[in-house]
Design a protein around this motif. Structure first.
Motif, PDB file in Angstrom:
ATOM      1  N   ASP A 158     -51.815 -51.928  19.627  1.00 29.18           N
ATOM      2  CA  ASP A 158     -51.542 -50.910  20.645  1.00 29.18           C
ATOM      3  C   ASP A 158     -50.295 -50.096  20.298  1.00 29.18           C
ATOM      4  N   ILE A 181     -47.741 -53.016  29.055  1.00 29.21           N
ATOM      5  CA  ILE A 181     -48.281 -54.380  29.192  1.00 29.21           C
ATOM      6  C   ILE A 181     -47.155 -55.359  29.539  1.00 29.21           C
ATOM      7  N   LEU A 201     -46.866 -57.689  32.744  1.00 34.32           N
ATOM      8  CA  LEU A 201     -46.801 -59.151  32.583  1.00 34.32           C
ATOM      9  C   LEU A 201     -45.624 -59.734  33.347  1.00 34.32           C
ATOM     10  N   SER A 241     -46.101 -62.144  36.518  1.00 29.09           N
ATOM     11  CA  SER A 241     -45.726 -63.549  36.335  1.00 29.09           C
ATOM     12  C   SER A 241     -44.724 -64.006  37.403  1.00 29.09           C
ATOM     13  N   LEU A 257     -40.545 -65.231  31.741  1.00 25.45           N
ATOM     14  CA  LEU A 257     -41.642 -65.376  30.785  1.00 25.45           C
ATOM     15  C   LEU A 257     -41.039 -65.614  29.392  1.00 25.45           C
ATOM     16  N   LYS A 305     -44.666 -66.427  24.722  1.00 27.47           N
ATOM     17  CA  LYS A 305     -45.849 -66.050  25.495  1.00 27.47           C
ATOM     18  C   LYS A 305     -46.072 -64.531  25.410  1.00 27.47           C
ATOM     19  N   GLU A 346     -47.401 -63.603  22.026  1.00 27.03           N
ATOM     20  CA  GLU A 346     -48.814 -63.981  21.904  1.00 27.03           C
ATOM     21  C   GLU A 346     -49.722 -62.938  22.550  1.00 27.03           C
ATOM     22  N   ILE A 347     -49.333 -62.518  23.739  1.00 28.91           N
ATOM     23  CA  ILE A 347     -50.195 -61.587  24.476  1.00 28.91           C
ATOM     24  C   ILE A 347     -50.186 -60.188  23.859  1.00 28.91           C
TER      25      ILE A 347
END
Lengths: 183, 257, 183
Positions: C2, C10, C14, C18, C22, C26, C29-30
């Motif tokens: 992206d 994003i 997130l 959340s 975070l 994590k 990864e996303i």
């Protein structure tokens, strides 16, 4: 009075902290502006959020405002693994909800007349999901319950108010010709 | 008539919530013009479905059976023109009521699809729990009005004025009373008479110098003194001067006062 | 992969969804990036939030990230929990305030003479509410305190100066003599 930048900062912080939807009156009180000005500020801010590269947007729900993530980013948020995938409704439930949304307040009898089928179960489901609620009693014999949609309905379907429902098509209304007398 | 059609639709059967739903499916499937439903064909198909349901041992809701009889009734009316239609030449289409109901149903069927797609989209929006914000008891905000303040001032002043008026009236009454009390007049007369002089009533009491009340009280005091025998009165000419003469016999003054 | 804008969107979504902090792993990864790149993206994003007119900022806490409101906006956020009731004055307080406002500076004796009742308590209340204050001492035996209205009084009534008091009618003003004995 604060500058518009400062006001926008305050509003974003308020919406974030509130989590829940925040009524325009409360926002107006805190930013010390009248309701009309506050509404204009909110509309402008909603537009800004929508059009900037922001992961969160502002939603208007029944005269209140709430922050939420941009719906199209859902696939990424699902990867957090902490949010529960929301269950959709059955076609019968959508159908019943549509009848209620467009005609509220309505009785069960009215709904069943259009659907041609008993609707007890589906009304219970919709009530459980907090999408509809009893809004009173009809003034006819038996005083049947009247149903209407909830704020959660607006939130779930992305409406800011019930006025945003897609307009009903007019071509199904039978034309009526009046007898114009000729002299 | 256990056919391919029956099999193909077996799975779909349970999904028809009501008779309109089923009829609507049949109409859409064959792209039938809703304003000109071939009743005979639709009725046959509808009954096929009910039979299929029976074969599968599914409970058929009563609404489905009611619709079946409605369809058969319409079919028969179409086959046998009524007396009226023969007479009038033009009759109401027996399908009309059904068409209106189907159109109404179709409208909401379409909206339910709009709702479903909006639901699908907005299910992707995620919200956040509220922060913990302590409740604060704010100092009460005063709601005050200048005109109310003015009114309270006017009221207070009016009350004060009324009280003042009341007080001065009372004072005047007390003072008047003091001035004209009979007891005071008697004492006053006796004091003068003790000197042994003859008094002329009009000199002591005349309405030019004293109030009417005082003159009247003076007269009453004079009569009282005469009654107890401390003085004598004499009026030589009718409506003329009244003279008051002390009596020589001394009695206790206190007995009259 | 992206674009950076999309990635930032994003990440914001997130962090918002959340609620909690975070961990960088994590996030990496996303957004499908390595940890080092993700850290650089996060640092840049934190800077952006800090320097834009944003009501919320990103905080780094031990290798995890969290959204929070800008601390300096705290006073506004506190108001979310504040319930303000509007309240009027008692008739006694209103009356006393009126006598002071229209005749200031006045002594307690003067107020009591007009009101005809002891006014200690109500003077205390008005002083507590910051509507009146001592403005000096009268030059008579005993040197009694003189009372006048405050700035807060003007603000509460919406006056710009004491001259804006609504005028009394002439016939409403009796002559008031001090030290007239009343029984």
């Amino acid at each position: 009075m604060d500058s518009i930048q400062k006001i926008e900062m305050i509003i974003e912080a308020l919406l974030f902290a509130s989590g829940d939807s925040l009524p325009i009156e409360k926002i107006a009180e805190i930013i010390e502006n009248d309701k009309k000005t506050t509404k204009a500020i909110m509309s402008n801010l909603m537009y800004k959020f929508q059009n900037a590269s922001r992961g969160i947007i502002i939603r208007e729900i029944g005269g209140a405002y709430q922050l939420c993530t941009r719906p199209e980013l859902d696939e990424h948020i699902q990867q957090l693994g902490t949010v529960r995938k929301k269950q959709g409704l059955t076609p019968q439930a959508y159908e019943t909800l549509a009848i209620i949304a467009y005609n509220q307040p309505v009785t069960r009898a009215y709904i069943e007349q259009i659907r041609g089928v008993n609707s007890d179960g589906v009304l219970l489901t919709l009530t459980d999901r907090n999408l509809i609620q009893e809004v009173g009693r009809d003034n006819t014999p038996g005083k049947p319950k009247l149903y209407g949609t909830t704020e959660e309905f607006l939130r779930a379907f992305g409406f800011s108010s019930i006025k945003e429902l897609p307009p009903l098509e007019m071509n199904e209304i039978p034309e009526v010709y009046e007898n114009v007398p000729l002299d | 008539m256990k056919s391919a059609l029956t099999d193909a639709c077996t799975l779909k059967l349970e999904n028809f919530e009501g008779p309109f739903d089923l009829l609507f499916y049949l109409i859409e499937k064959d792209k039938i013009d809703i304003y000109d439903i071939p009743i005979s064909q639709i009725t046959d198909q509808y009954l096929d479905y009910l039979r299929a349901m029976q074969e599968l041992d599914l409970d058929i809701a009563s609404e489905f059976l009611v619709m079946a009889s409605t369809l058969l009734h319409i079919k028969s009316r179409l086959l046998l023109p009524s007396k009226e239609s023969l007479l009038e030449g033009e009759a109401e289409d027996p399908r009309e009521e059904l068409i209106i109901k189907l159109l109404e149903y179709k409208k909401y069927k379409e909206y339910s699809r709009v709702l479903a797609s909006r639901d699908e989209k907005w299910k992707g929006a995620h919200y956040k729990l509220p922060e913990i914000i302590p409740d604060i008891i704010a100092p009460d905000e005063l709601e005050l009005s200048p005109l109310t303040l003015r009114d309270y001032m006017a009221d207070a002043l009016k009350r004060y004025k009324d009280k003042q008026d009341d007080v001065s009236k009372r004072m005047a009454r007390i003072l008047d009373h003091e001035k004209v009390s009979l007891r005071a007049k008697i004492k006053e007369l006796l004091t003068s008479l003790k000197k042994g002089v003859k008094l002329c009533f009009s000199k002591c009491y005349n309405t030019k110098e004293k109030s009417r009340l005082e003159v009247a009280t003076g007269f009453l005091a004079t009569l009282e003194i005469v009654r107890v025998g401390k003085a004598e009165i004499d009026q030589p000419v009718a409506f003329g001067e009244i003279y008051i003469t002390p009596k020589s016999v001394q009695k206790d003054i206190d007995s009259v006062t």
